[in-house]
Scaffold this motif. Structure first.
Motif, mmCIF file in Angstrom:
data_model
loop_
_atom_site.group_PDB
_atom_site.id
_atom_site.type_symbol
_atom_site.label_atom_id
_atom_site.label_comp_id
_atom_site.label_asym_id
_atom_site.label_seq_id
_atom_site.Cartn_x
_atom_site.Cartn_y
_atom_site.Cartn_z
ATOM 1 N N LEU A 86 0.498 -15.279 10.199
ATOM 2 C CA LEU A 86 0.153 -15.262 8.085
ATOM 3 C C LEU A 86 0.931 -14.460 7.969
ATOM 4 C CD1 LEU A 86 -1.206 -16.383 6.711
ATOM 5 C CD2 LEU A 86 -4.306 -15.487 7.847
ATOM 6 N N ASP A 87 0.827 -14.767 7.018
ATOM 7 C CA ASP A 87 2.381 -13.441 6.252
ATOM 8 C C ASP A 87 0.891 -13.938 4.913
ATOM 9 O OD1 ASP A 87 3.269 -11.716 4.937
ATOM 10 O OD2 ASP A 87 5.097 -12.966 4.180
ATOM 11 N N VAL A 88 0.270 -12.678 4.655
ATOM 12 C CA VAL A 88 -0.448 -12.462 3.499
ATOM 13 C C VAL A 88 0.176 -11.224 2.807
ATOM 14 C CG1 VAL A 88 -2.497 -12.746 5.159
ATOM 15 C CG2 VAL A 88 -2.097 -10.729 4.550
ATOM 16 N N ALA A 89 1.318 -11.166 3.459
ATOM 17 C CA ALA A 89 2.096 -10.067 2.089
ATOM 18 C C ALA A 89 3.059 -10.018 0.718
ATOM 19 C CB ALA A 89 2.892 -8.617 3.168
ATOM 20 N N ASN A 90 3.211 -9.007 -0.067
ATOM 21 C CA ASN A 90 4.105 -9.719 -1.562
ATOM 22 C C ASN A 90 4.875 -8.058 -0.770
ATOM 23 O OD1 ASN A 90 2.567 -11.808 -2.379
ATOM 24 N ND2 ASN A 90 0.996 -9.968 -2.503
ATOM 25 N N ALA A 91 6.228 -8.514 -1.169
ATOM 26 C CA ALA A 91 7.243 -7.320 -1.573
ATOM 27 C C ALA A 91 7.554 -7.727 -3.124
ATOM 28 C CB ALA A 91 8.377 -8.164 -0.454
ATOM 29 N N THR A 92 7.384 -6.815 -3.528
ATOM 30 C CA THR A 92 7.584 -5.766 -4.942
ATOM 31 C C THR A 92 8.548 -4.248 -4.860
ATOM 32 O OG1 THR A 92 5.051 -5.088 -4.846
ATOM 33 C CG2 THR A 92 5.229 -6.683 -5.281
ATOM 34 N N VAL A 93 8.833 -4.031 -5.933
ATOM 35 C CA VAL A 93 8.930 -2.467 -6.379
ATOM 36 C C VAL A 93 7.807 -1.750 -6.287
ATOM 37 C CG1 VAL A 93 10.273 -1.092 -7.481
ATOM 38 C CG2 VAL A 93 11.374 -3.034 -6.744
ATOM 39 N N ARG A 94 7.015 -0.738 -6.336
ATOM 40 C CA ARG A 94 6.215 0.471 -6.376
ATOM 41 C C ARG A 94 6.494 0.706 -7.875
ATOM 42 N NH1 ARG A 94 1.523 -1.859 -4.395
ATOM 43 N NH2 ARG A 94 2.613 -2.509 -2.113
ATOM 44 N N LEU A 95 5.499 0.953 -8.325
ATOM 45 C CA LEU A 95 5.357 1.533 -9.391
ATOM 46 C C LEU A 95 4.851 3.381 -9.458
ATOM 47 C CD1 LEU A 95 3.725 -0.688 -12.149
ATOM 48 C CD2 LEU A 95 6.400 -0.131 -11.800
ATOM 49 N N PRO A 96 4.954 4.140 -10.134
ATOM 50 C CA PRO A 96 4.753 4.951 -9.522
ATOM 51 C C PRO A 96 3.553 5.230 -9.198
ATOM 52 C CG PRO A 96 6.695 5.597 -11.344
ATOM 53 C CD PRO A 96 5.990 3.694 -11.094
ATOM 54 N N ASN A 97 2.117 4.559 -9.980
ATOM 55 C CA ASN A 97 1.085 4.569 -9.650
ATOM 56 C C ASN A 97 0.899 3.428 -8.626
ATOM 57 O OD1 ASN A 97 1.308 2.209 -11.203
ATOM 58 N ND2 ASN A 97 0.050 1.975 -12.383
ATOM 59 N N GLY A 98 1.753 3.330 -7.613
ATOM 60 C CA GLY A 98 1.322 2.654 -6.456
ATOM 61 C C GLY A 98 1.521 0.848 -6.689
#
Length: 211
Positions: A86-98
């Motif tokens: 069960l994959d609950v994650a999202n793959a994104t580029v992280r902004l400086p504020n997280g």
């Protein structure tokens, strides 16, 4: 059921507390098990390495950071063989504020990439369209939330739906969208999150289909 949870952050910890509270044997996999075990507050769970947690459990939940998840889970191909993931994650580029920025990969989804990398693992995408607190307390929202399911194996999706039911998700709140390619759509919804949080703070919310 013996459950493995890969990741011990806010998401993994929230799921571990809730599922251990339901009587499941929960094994949390993390790069720093001793540190996590010392800081743990909640029902009894075991903390071990990512590989050991994936090996010991019959059902595995993925809650590690999405931007490094493909590399992390590809290394666990053998212990994940034949299991439901069960994959609950999202793959994104992280902004400086997280907060999440652009999607990665932009032309696919983490769910699809995981299924490609782990062909003998039954990947199901769900619970990735809400603040982590809603995952284990859907009834706390004023409007019924939606938990989307995406995956190629109908039996695996049924197992996930049963587990969601234990967490308080009513059957009418669970929407099976189809194959794992539907993760491309649900993961894109993460781009709403920075704007919602900026306007409303970290109040619990979910992206839902309202009829």
């Amino acid at each position: 059921m013996k459950l493995g949870i890969l990741g011990a952050g806010r998401v993994g910890g929230t799921l571990a507390r809730a599922l251990a509270g339901k009587g499941h044997e929960v094994i949390v996999g993390t790069p720093d098990p001793a540190k996590r075990a010392a800081a743990w507050q909640g029902p009894p769970v075991s903390h071990t390495t990512l590989e050991a947690a994936a090996s010991a459990a019959s059902f595995v939940i993925h809650a590690t950071p999405g931007d490094t998840a493909l590399e992390t889970l590809t290394a666990l191909r053998e212990p994940l063989r034949g299991k439901v993931l069960l994959d609950v994650a999202n793959a994104t580029v992280r902004l400086p504020n997280g907060l999440p920025g652009g999607l990665c990969p932009p032309d696919s989804s983490l769910g699809e990439k995981l299924q490609e990398a782990l062909p003998e693992t039954r990947v199901v995408k769900s619970l990735n369209t809400m603040l982590f607190t809603v995952m284990t307390a859907p009834g706390a929202l004023a409007t019924p939330p939606t938990a989307f399911l995406g995956g190629n194996d109908p039996a695996a999706k049924e197992q996930v739906a049963v587990l969601l039911g234990e967490l308080g998700w009513r059957p009418e709140w669970i929407l099976d969208l189809g194959g794992i390619e539907t993760a491309r759509a649900t993961e894109a919804l993460i781009l709403l999150v920075p704007h919602v949080i900026r306007r409303q703070g970290l109040a619990p919310f979910a992206v839902s289909v309202v009829r």
